[in-house]
Motif scaffolding. Structure first.
Motif, PDB file in Angstrom:
ATOM      1  N   TRP A  35      -1.929  -4.377  -3.358  1.00 27.70           N
ATOM      2  CA  TRP A  35      -1.405  -4.646  -2.179  1.00 27.70           C
ATOM      3  C   TRP A  35      -1.829  -6.155  -2.072  1.00 27.70           C
ATOM      4  CZ3 TRP A  35      -3.470   0.170   0.595  1.00 27.70           C
ATOM      5  CH2 TRP A  35      -2.318   1.123   0.329  1.00 27.70           C
ATOM      6  N   ARG A  36      -3.139  -6.567  -2.376  1.00 27.12           N
ATOM      7  CA  ARG A  36      -3.813  -7.833  -2.218  1.00 27.12           C
ATOM      8  C   ARG A  36      -2.861  -8.940  -3.041  1.00 27.12           C
ATOM      9  NH1 ARG A  36      -7.419 -11.689  -2.568  1.00 27.12           N
ATOM     10  NH2 ARG A  36      -9.389 -11.777  -1.108  1.00 27.12           N
ATOM     11  N   ARG A  37      -2.372  -8.378  -4.018  1.00 28.38           N
ATOM     12  CA  ARG A  37      -1.719  -9.316  -4.953  1.00 28.38           C
ATOM     13  C   ARG A  37      -0.468  -9.852  -4.462  1.00 28.38           C
ATOM     14  NH1 ARG A  37      -2.618  -5.401  -8.863  1.00 28.38           N
ATOM     15  NH2 ARG A  37      -0.331  -5.124  -9.044  1.00 28.38           N
ATOM     16  N   ARG A  38       0.142  -8.969  -3.275  1.00 26.10           N
ATOM     17  CA  ARG A  38       1.543  -9.474  -2.907  1.00 26.10           C
ATOM     18  C   ARG A  38       1.154 -10.702  -2.135  1.00 26.10           C
ATOM     19  NH1 ARG A  38       3.282  -3.618  -0.358  1.00 26.10           N
ATOM     20  NH2 ARG A  38       3.331  -2.531  -2.289  1.00 26.10           N
ATOM     21  N   GLY A  39       2.185 -11.620  -2.358  1.00 24.27           N
ATOM     22  CA  GLY A  39       2.230 -13.036  -1.662  1.00 24.27           C
ATOM     23  C   GLY A  39       1.281 -14.032  -2.461  1.00 24.27           C
ATOM     24  N   ARG A  40       1.032 -13.717  -3.637  1.00 24.61           N
ATOM     25  CA  ARG A  40      -0.026 -14.620  -4.369  1.00 24.61           C
ATOM     26  C   ARG A  40       1.184 -15.502  -4.975  1.00 24.61           C
ATOM     27  NH1 ARG A  40      -4.981 -15.510  -2.863  1.00 24.61           N
ATOM     28  NH2 ARG A  40      -6.166 -13.578  -2.858  1.00 24.61           N
ATOM     29  N   LEU A 243      -1.729   3.932   6.791  1.00 26.17           N
ATOM     30  CA  LEU A 243      -1.814   3.682   8.047  1.00 26.17           C
ATOM     31  C   LEU A 243      -0.791   2.615   8.824  1.00 26.17           C
ATOM     32  CD1 LEU A 243      -5.674   3.180   7.994  1.00 26.17           C
ATOM     33  CD2 LEU A 243      -4.531   4.856   8.782  1.00 26.17           C
ATOM     34  N   GLY A 244       0.245   2.399   7.982  1.00 27.47           N
ATOM     35  CA  GLY A 244       1.219   1.391   8.402  1.00 27.47           C
ATOM     36  C   GLY A 244       1.230   0.128   8.225  1.00 27.47           C
ATOM     37  N   GLU A 245       2.033  -0.575   8.229  1.00 26.16           N
ATOM     38  CA  GLU A 245       2.330  -1.980   7.451  1.00 26.16           C
ATOM     39  C   GLU A 245       1.326  -2.863   8.537  1.00 26.16           C
ATOM     40  OE1 GLU A 245       3.861  -4.473   4.661  1.00 26.16           O
ATOM     41  OE2 GLU A 245       3.969  -2.424   5.083  1.00 26.16           O
ATOM     42  N   GLN A 246       1.185  -2.617   9.724  1.00 31.48           N
ATOM     43  CA  GLN A 246       0.318  -3.380  10.460  1.00 31.48           C
ATOM     44  C   GLN A 246      -1.126  -3.648  10.256  1.00 31.48           C
ATOM     45  OE1 GLN A 246       0.790  -3.200  14.609  1.00 31.48           O
ATOM     46  NE2 GLN A 246      -0.737  -4.692  15.283  1.00 31.48           N
ATOM     47  N   ALA A 247      -1.661  -2.250   9.944  1.00 30.59           N
ATOM     48  CA  ALA A 247      -3.015  -2.176   9.530  1.00 30.59           C
ATOM     49  C   ALA A 247      -3.422  -2.704   8.216  1.00 30.59           C
ATOM     50  CB  ALA A 247      -3.409  -0.740   9.553  1.00 30.59           C
ATOM     51  N   LEU A 248      -2.441  -2.412   7.362  1.00 32.79           N
ATOM     52  CA  LEU A 248      -2.455  -2.971   5.899  1.00 32.79           C
ATOM     53  C   LEU A 248      -2.500  -4.598   5.924  1.00 32.79           C
ATOM     54  CD1 LEU A 248      -2.536  -2.774   2.881  1.00 32.79           C
ATOM     55  CD2 LEU A 248      -0.005  -2.357   3.013  1.00 32.79           C
ATOM     56  N   GLU A 249      -1.725  -5.111   6.581  1.00 36.17           N
ATOM     57  CA  GLU A 249      -1.300  -6.590   6.673  1.00 36.17           C
ATOM     58  C   GLU A 249      -2.683  -7.063   7.387  1.00 36.17           C
ATOM     59  OE1 GLU A 249       0.389  -8.697   5.164  1.00 36.17           O
ATOM     60  OE2 GLU A 249       1.487  -6.897   4.132  1.00 36.17           O
ATOM     61  N   THR A 250      -3.114  -6.681   8.361  1.00 38.78           N
ATOM     62  CA  THR A 250      -4.538  -6.950   8.803  1.00 38.78           C
ATOM     63  C   THR A 250      -5.479  -7.228   7.955  1.00 38.78           C
ATOM     64  OG1 THR A 250      -3.813  -6.190  11.203  1.00 38.78           O
ATOM     65  CG2 THR A 250      -6.215  -6.731  10.874  1.00 38.78           C
ATOM     66  N   ALA A 251      -5.705  -5.992   6.959  1.00 42.58           N
ATOM     67  CA  ALA A 251      -6.845  -5.870   6.068  1.00 42.58           C
ATOM     68  C   ALA A 251      -6.509  -6.930   5.179  1.00 42.58           C
ATOM     69  CB  ALA A 251      -6.883  -4.436   5.482  1.00 42.58           C
TER      70      ALA A 251
END
Length: 282
Positions: A35-40, A243-251
């Motif tokens: 997930w962390r790679r996304r947006g790189r 946990l949903g997109e919001q929690a993931l994007e926050t992390a």
């Protein structure tokens, strides 16, 4: 002092653990890195500049020699990392002390052999790079970790790269659902009644071990950022893996924020240290 920064490029580009791996499904750790790679940006090497403050003399080591360089994956298990490296054109040999893991790696078409990080069966300077993405936290005795570091230094070519993963003892303090966090932070040890003892490093000790083995141009990277432990705790509390997109994007936003704030590497549960064997004796 070692440079400290964000996730090192070649490690961050790995895919999630595919079916048939160590547990047959991506671990939370591998899912988060995916997930962390996304947006790189596609050119990650250009995105991560070699300008870390406090680096050892010279440019910190950042990535292995271009394919088809030879890599030794020490403690490589069933080939989680070796598979994507092989697919990228590298020549990889997996070494693991567990015969089952060696068989699994061979089933994936990888070169693999039974071996011990503390006593590698290879001549000096055999590989362009050495990976130790597991052995260090399975060696609670400092003298045994020192042996593993010395062996990695011995079998990598002069100028070659050594990359090792470690667990960070202080990140557990961010997990409110971890009753052993204070003990881990104080001792660096997690002792289980029904399992092996796990060793957790601090950043200074991790760098010192690599230097004592003769490695130089050190850089330490935090892979998860400060919100990963909170994400884990919430997953356990709710019994949910999503946990949903919001929690993931926050992390993820917190993890990416650390890219420009090297001091926050200490908040990441998983660390990666990257160093080189000098071309001449130190």
């Amino acid at each position: 002092m070692a440079a400290v920064g964000a996730a090192v490029p070649f490690f961050e580009r790995q895919p999630a653990l595919p079916a048939g791996g160590r547990r047959g499904a991506p671990s939370r750790h591998h899912r988060f890195l995916r997930w962390r790679r996304r947006g790189r940006p596609s050119d990650i090497r250009a995105h991560h500049r070699d300008d870390r403050a406090g680096a050892d003399a010279g440019t910190p080591a950042r990535s292995p020699s271009p394919a088809p360089a030879s890599l030794l994956d020490v403690g490589g298990g069933p080939g989680v990392h070796a598979r994507w490296l092989t697919d990228s054109g590298y020549r990889v040999l997996v070494v693991d002390p567990v015969e089952k893991h060696v068989r699994q790696a061979r089933d994936h078409g990888l070169a693999a052999a039974v071996g011990d990080a503390r006593d590698l069966d290879h001549v000096d300077g055999s590989f362009d790079a050495v990976l130790m993405l597991g052995p260090l936290y399975h060696l609670p005795d400092g003298s045994e970790r020192a042996r593993a570091w010395r062996e990695a230094h011995r079998v990598v070519k002069p100028g070659g790269l050594v990359a090792a993963a470690a667990l960070n003892r202080y990140a557990k303090l961010l997990d409110l659902d971890s009753p052993g966090a204070l003990d881990i932070a104080a001792t660096g040890l997690r002792t289980r009644r029904d399992g092996p003892t796990t060793y957790y490093h601090d950043l200074a000790g991790l760098g010192a071990e690599a230097r004592q083995a003769g490695l130089r141009d050190l850089a330490v990277y935090g892979l998860h950022g400060p919100a990963y432990e909170a994400l884990r705790a919430e997953e356990r509390r709710t019994g949910r893996k999503d946990l949903g997109e919001q929690a993931l994007e926050t992390a993820l936003a917190a993890a990416r924020f650390t890219d420009g704030h090297p001091d926050l590497a200490v908040s990441s549960l998983h660390l990666l240290i990257v160093a080189r064997r000098p071309h001449s004796a130190v």
